[in-house]
Scaffold this active site. Sequence first.
Site, mmCIF file in Angstrom:
data_model
loop_
_atom_site.group_PDB
_atom_site.id
_atom_site.type_symbol
_atom_site.label_atom_id
_atom_site.label_comp_id
_atom_site.label_asym_id
_atom_site.label_seq_id
_atom_site.Cartn_x
_atom_site.Cartn_y
_atom_site.Cartn_z
ATOM 1 N N ASP A 101 0.855 -0.802 0.334
ATOM 2 C CA ASP A 101 0.130 0.350 0.133
ATOM 3 C C ASP A 101 0.793 1.334 -0.441
ATOM 4 O O ASP A 101 0.388 2.442 -0.559
ATOM 5 C CB ASP A 101 -1.372 0.186 1.683
ATOM 6 C CG ASP A 101 -0.317 -0.099 2.069
ATOM 7 O OD1 ASP A 101 -0.485 -0.524 3.482
ATOM 8 O OD2 ASP A 101 0.940 0.607 2.431
ATOM 9 N N HIS A 116 6.605 -7.526 -1.399
ATOM 10 C CA HIS A 116 5.531 -8.418 -2.428
ATOM 11 C C HIS A 116 5.200 -7.054 -3.598
ATOM 12 O O HIS A 116 4.557 -7.059 -3.839
ATOM 13 C CB HIS A 116 4.167 -8.727 -1.870
ATOM 14 C CG HIS A 116 4.232 -9.790 -0.989
ATOM 15 N ND1 HIS A 116 3.655 -9.882 0.246
ATOM 16 C CD2 HIS A 116 5.482 -10.605 -0.460
ATOM 17 C CE1 HIS A 116 4.680 -11.196 0.895
ATOM 18 N NE2 HIS A 116 5.160 -11.820 0.429
ATOM 19 N N CYS A 124 4.307 -3.604 -17.798
ATOM 20 C CA CYS A 124 3.887 -4.098 -19.527
ATOM 21 C C CYS A 124 3.601 -5.170 -19.342
ATOM 22 O O CYS A 124 5.033 -5.900 -19.184
ATOM 23 C CB CYS A 124 3.249 -3.048 -20.043
ATOM 24 S SG CYS A 124 4.134 -3.975 -21.936
ATOM 25 N N THR A 185 1.045 -9.053 11.540
ATOM 26 C CA THR A 185 1.320 -10.368 10.279
ATOM 27 C C THR A 185 1.225 -11.287 10.606
ATOM 28 O O THR A 185 1.034 -11.658 11.347
ATOM 29 C CB THR A 185 2.139 -10.541 9.049
ATOM 30 O OG1 THR A 185 2.701 -10.885 8.487
ATOM 31 C CG2 THR A 185 3.671 -10.651 10.433
ATOM 32 N N ASN A 210 0.248 -8.375 17.436
ATOM 33 C CA ASN A 210 -1.122 -8.971 17.043
ATOM 34 C C ASN A 210 -2.648 -8.581 18.038
ATOM 35 O O ASN A 210 -2.397 -9.259 18.851
ATOM 36 C CB ASN A 210 -0.704 -10.340 16.542
ATOM 37 C CG ASN A 210 -1.979 -10.154 14.867
ATOM 38 O OD1 ASN A 210 -2.910 -10.948 15.339
ATOM 39 N ND2 ASN A 210 -1.122 -11.194 14.007
HETATM 40 C C1 BV8 Z 1 7.174 -17.760 -3.867
HETATM 41 C C2 BV8 Z 1 0.089 -10.201 -3.654
HETATM 42 C C3 BV8 Z 1 9.364 -18.963 -4.324
HETATM 43 C C4 BV8 Z 1 -0.040 -8.393 -3.072
HETATM 44 C C5 BV8 Z 1 0.426 -11.991 -1.371
HETATM 45 C C6 BV8 Z 1 3.811 -24.574 1.340
HETATM 46 C C7 BV8 Z 1 4.149 -24.322 2.788
HETATM 47 C C8 BV8 Z 1 4.584 -23.267 2.560
HETATM 48 C C9 BV8 Z 1 4.955 -22.409 1.451
HETATM 49 C C10 BV8 Z 1 4.115 -22.025 0.339
HETATM 50 C C11 BV8 Z 1 3.402 -23.464 0.676
HETATM 51 N N1 BV8 Z 1 2.874 -23.240 -0.882
HETATM 52 C C12 BV8 Z 1 3.130 -22.689 -1.576
HETATM 53 C C13 BV8 Z 1 3.867 -21.500 -0.827
HETATM 54 C C14 BV8 Z 1 4.818 -20.217 -1.066
HETATM 55 C C15 BV8 Z 1 3.848 -19.371 -0.469
HETATM 56 C C16 BV8 Z 1 3.464 -19.123 0.217
HETATM 57 O O1 BV8 Z 1 3.756 -18.899 1.089
HETATM 58 N N2 BV8 Z 1 1.635 -19.584 0.319
HETATM 59 C C17 BV8 Z 1 1.362 -20.008 1.724
HETATM 60 C C18 BV8 Z 1 0.002 -19.059 2.048
HETATM 61 C C19 BV8 Z 1 0.988 -21.381 2.554
HETATM 62 N N3 BV8 Z 1 4.724 -18.000 -1.200
HETATM 63 C C20 BV8 Z 1 4.658 -17.420 -2.327
HETATM 64 O O2 BV8 Z 1 3.903 -18.005 -3.146
HETATM 65 C C21 BV8 Z 1 6.106 -16.694 -3.006
HETATM 66 N N4 BV8 Z 1 6.432 -17.202 -3.567
HETATM 67 O O3 BV8 Z 1 7.444 -18.568 -2.400
HETATM 68 O O4 BV8 Z 1 8.381 -17.861 -4.408
HETATM 69 C C22 BV8 Z 1 9.081 -19.552 -5.939
HETATM 70 C C23 BV8 Z 1 8.659 -19.154 -6.765
HETATM 71 C C24 BV8 Z 1 8.229 -20.653 -7.638
HETATM 72 C C25 BV8 Z 1 7.811 -21.482 -7.341
HETATM 73 C C26 BV8 Z 1 7.743 -21.961 -6.137
HETATM 74 C C27 BV8 Z 1 8.475 -21.107 -5.137
HETATM 75 C C28 BV8 Z 1 4.675 -15.265 -3.100
HETATM 76 C C29 BV8 Z 1 4.777 -15.269 -1.925
HETATM 77 C C30 BV8 Z 1 3.984 -13.536 -1.808
HETATM 78 C C31 BV8 Z 1 2.284 -13.833 -2.402
HETATM 79 N N5 BV8 Z 1 1.524 -12.154 -2.543
HETATM 80 N N6 BV8 Z 1 -0.200 -10.680 -1.956
HETATM 81 C C32 BV8 Z 1 -1.209 -8.120 -3.060
HETATM 82 O O5 BV8 Z 1 -2.026 -8.415 -3.868
HETATM 83 O O6 BV8 Z 1 -1.435 -7.691 -1.794
HETATM 84 S S1 BV8 Z 1 0.494 -12.657 -0.570
HETATM 85 C C33 BV8 Z 1 -0.542 -11.390 0.349
HETATM 86 O O7 BV8 Z 1 0.079 -12.518 2.341
HETATM 87 C C34 BV8 Z 1 0.210 -10.171 0.886
HETATM 88 O O8 BV8 Z 1 0.498 -9.608 0.047
HETATM 89 C C35 BV8 Z 1 0.220 -9.769 2.558
HETATM 90 O O9 BV8 Z 1 1.291 -9.231 2.201
HETATM 91 C C36 BV8 Z 1 0.547 -11.461 2.484
HETATM 92 C C37 BV8 Z 1 0.870 -11.862 4.244
HETATM 93 O O10 BV8 Z 1 -0.155 -11.126 4.850
HETATM 94 P P1 BV8 Z 1 -0.454 -10.660 5.827
HETATM 95 O O11 BV8 Z 1 0.495 -9.329 5.547
HETATM 96 O O12 BV8 Z 1 -0.307 -10.673 6.653
HETATM 97 O O13 BV8 Z 1 -2.061 -10.323 6.416
HETATM 98 P P2 BV8 Z 1 -3.162 -10.949 6.879
HETATM 99 O O14 BV8 Z 1 -4.510 -10.345 6.447
HETATM 100 O O15 BV8 Z 1 -3.191 -12.651 6.644
HETATM 101 O O16 BV8 Z 1 -3.082 -10.584 8.650
HETATM 102 C C38 BV8 Z 1 -3.164 -10.082 9.042
HETATM 103 C C39 BV8 Z 1 -2.399 -10.165 10.779
HETATM 104 O O17 BV8 Z 1 -2.883 -8.283 11.058
HETATM 105 C C40 BV8 Z 1 -3.746 -10.879 11.588
HETATM 106 O O18 BV8 Z 1 -3.193 -11.886 12.239
HETATM 107 C C41 BV8 Z 1 -4.453 -9.787 12.150
HETATM 108 O O19 BV8 Z 1 -4.672 -10.799 12.951
HETATM 109 C C42 BV8 Z 1 -3.583 -8.783 12.340
HETATM 110 N N7 BV8 Z 1 -4.148 -7.333 12.489
HETATM 111 C C43 BV8 Z 1 -5.518 -7.022 12.112
HETATM 112 N N8 BV8 Z 1 -5.397 -6.069 12.372
HETATM 113 C C44 BV8 Z 1 -4.880 -5.736 13.980
HETATM 114 C C45 BV8 Z 1 -3.842 -6.910 13.274
HETATM 115 N N9 BV8 Z 1 -2.322 -7.104 14.503
HETATM 116 C C46 BV8 Z 1 -2.093 -5.992 15.109
HETATM 117 N N10 BV8 Z 1 -2.971 -4.596 14.887
HETATM 118 C C47 BV8 Z 1 -4.131 -5.072 14.379
HETATM 119 N N11 BV8 Z 1 -4.915 -3.002 14.143
HETATM 120 ZN ZN ZN Z 2 4.655 -1.711 -23.587
#
Ligand code: BV8
Ligand code: ZN
Length: 240
Positions: A101, A116, A124, A185, A210
């Site tokens: 953001d 990310h 493009c 997170t 958190n």
């Molecule tokens: C990769 C796009 C190498 C951008 C996002 C199995 C096991 C382990 C890993 C994997 C697996 N299967 C696949 C994988 C890899 C995968 C992964 O980790 N999957 C997970 C779901 C298991 N990772 C990937 O694919 C990454 N790439 O590994 O590349 C590779 C390459 C090729 C082939 C193989 C491997 C890419 C990861 C990036 C994905 N893109 N988003 C966008 O649109 O934003 S991820 C998405 O989740 C966002 O980017 C976000 O940043 C991210 C994490 O989420 P959080 O930020 O933690 O947010 P969330 O809502 O989950 O939690 C909020 C928290 O805040 C909560 O806990 C809540 O309680 C708390 N909260 C809320 N309000 C408050 C608060 N706390 C305090 N105060 C408050 N007020």
């Molecule tokens: Zn172009």
Amino acid sequence: MIAQAREWLESAASVAVLTGAGISAESGVPTFRGPGGLWRNFRPEDLATPQAFERNPQLVWEWYDWRRSLIAKAEPNAGHRALVQLEQQKRSFWLVTQNVDGLHDRAGNRRISKLHGDIWTVRCLGCGKASRNDQVPLTTLPPRCECGGMLRPGVVWFGEMLPQQALEQAYFAAQRAQVFLVLGTSSLVYPAAALPRVALDRGARVIEINLEPTELSSLAQVSLRGKVGELLPQIVTGNK
Ligand code: BV8
Ligand code: ZN
């Protein structure tokens, strides 16, 4: 717990931070998981993947356009501001964010790695050109490059590699940190979620803030339950 966290943070020369969507929640930007989360009617794998974009670029762009319009109205909050203060106080400071953001940049943090990508950049698919685009709302979905190619959001989707330099900076910061703050997170997404574990293995003190327990909570020496915007200013000294 708060006093312990404040004391550790004050005496640390080297501090690293990992933030997630929770730090922007108090600015009105919905989180991904949990109540009111962005993903409520979609699974992350359904939208934030190259396959989803390939299949339905219009749907994915509607989602990003909606998020961009929300973020454009959002302001950094007390949590973001406390991290700017911390950057100014510490000789060695690095902020690693999963957020796209741009609120940390707007708050004033400079020593930052965006793991990310950035919702305000587009790339493009035709000519590969990356550029900044802050048009809200977008007039055509999907938006087009002047070369006629289709533009995609400049973010990292599931299954995509993270920007190499950002990831290296993040690992280096995690290895060097004496205190590692993990703020708003769910610690579910890798490789970002591996960083606090790297710091722990090197003897760092990990402080989590958190609303709810996460995968990391049992490993962190201190895990504070509450809002980042309320608790972080209490442990960053120089705050009343
Ligand atoms: C990769 C796009 C190498 C951008 C996002 C199995 C096991 C382990 C890993 C994997 C697996 N299967 C696949 C994988 C890899 C995968 C992964 O980790 N999957 C997970 C779901 C298991 N990772 C990937 O694919 C990454 N790439 O590994 O590349 C590779 C390459 C090729 C082939 C193989 C491997 C890419 C990861 C990036 C994905 N893109 N988003 C966008 O649109 O934003 S991820 C998405 O989740 C966002 O980017 C976000 O940043 C991210 C994490 O989420 P959080 O930020 O933690 O947010 P969330 O809502 O989950 O939690 C909020 C928290 O805040 C909560 O806990 C809540 O309680 C708390 N909260 C809320 N309000 C408050 C608060 N706390 C305090 N105060 C408050 N007020
Ligand atoms: Zn172009």
